[in-house]
Design an enzyme around this catalytic site. Structure first.
Site: not given
Length: 220
Positions: A40-41
């Site tokens: 993800g991020c």
């Protein structure tokens, strides 16, 4: 014995000692390993793993797609095939790849095939990009262990490593940056903007819900 005769053996011994020291430093530097993951991020993954003893550096970037030198906007637009990813450079004499892989699975939601937390879309999916058979075997074992621990199917793929493109400087070390940026929360220092984003995105809340006390980077 003259001074010159005395000095020669000393100088030779000093040169040998310096050579051994330099070789030792070079050897130690060569012993680092790089593990590439998508969770993800990339700001969050970078922040998490730079807190691990034995990790020398974590670099945010993009991999897994076909577009050369992609920009952040291109990748998050979903047309490059790239993931947001992080290269974790570590000293295996301090922390093993098995430990890092276990921490990785327990720092994400590996049951989510559509992204991570509030970030949706292909570029935010989880993955491990194995560099060689040893990393692939270790990653597959860590994946199986995670599935057994959760009692659920783990969708995180283990794929071969591909070219990694570091993100631009504005995305490196964002979690501890001091530059003032404009966010939906108003003007904030990068480090505070990062904390606000992470909390609003629900990353730690979901990881804690999923992994409980096994979550390595979630306090409380």
């Amino acid at each position: 014995m003259t001074f010159v005769q005395t000095a020669k053996p000393f100088a030779l011994a000093l040169m040998i000692a310096l050579g051994v020291f330099a070789q030792s430093k070079t050897s130690h530097a060569a012993e680092t390993e790089t593990l590439t993951v998508a969770g993800g991020c990339f700001w969050c993954v970078e922040s998490d793993f730079e807190s691990v003893k034995g990790v020398k550096e974590a670099i945010s970037g993009f991999t897994g797609g076909k577009t050369a030198n992609p920009t952040y906007k291109q990748v998050t637009g979903g047309k490059t095939g790239h993931y947001e990813a992080v290269q974790i450079i570590f000293d295996p004499s301090v922390v093993s790849r098995d430990v890092l892989l276990a921490k990785f699975f327990r720092s994400v939601d590996p049951t989510d095939a559509g992204g991570q937390f509030c970030d949706r879309g292909a570029s935010y999916r989880t993955a491990i990009f194995a560099n060689g058979p040893a990393q692939k075997s270790a990653a597959e074992k860590a994946k199986a262990d995670a599935a057994a621990a959760l009692g659920q199917s783990v969708v995180t793929p283990v794929v071969g490593a591909s070219k990694f493109y570091p993100a631009d400087a504005s995305h490196q070390n964002y979690y501890k940056g001091s530059k003032i940026v404009l966010t939906r929360f108003g003007p904030k220092k990068q480090s505070k903007a990062y904390k606000a984003y992470r909390n609003a995105c629900g990353r730690d809340q979901r990881v804690k819900q999923l992994w409980g006390s096994a979550a390595p980077f979630v306090g409380g």
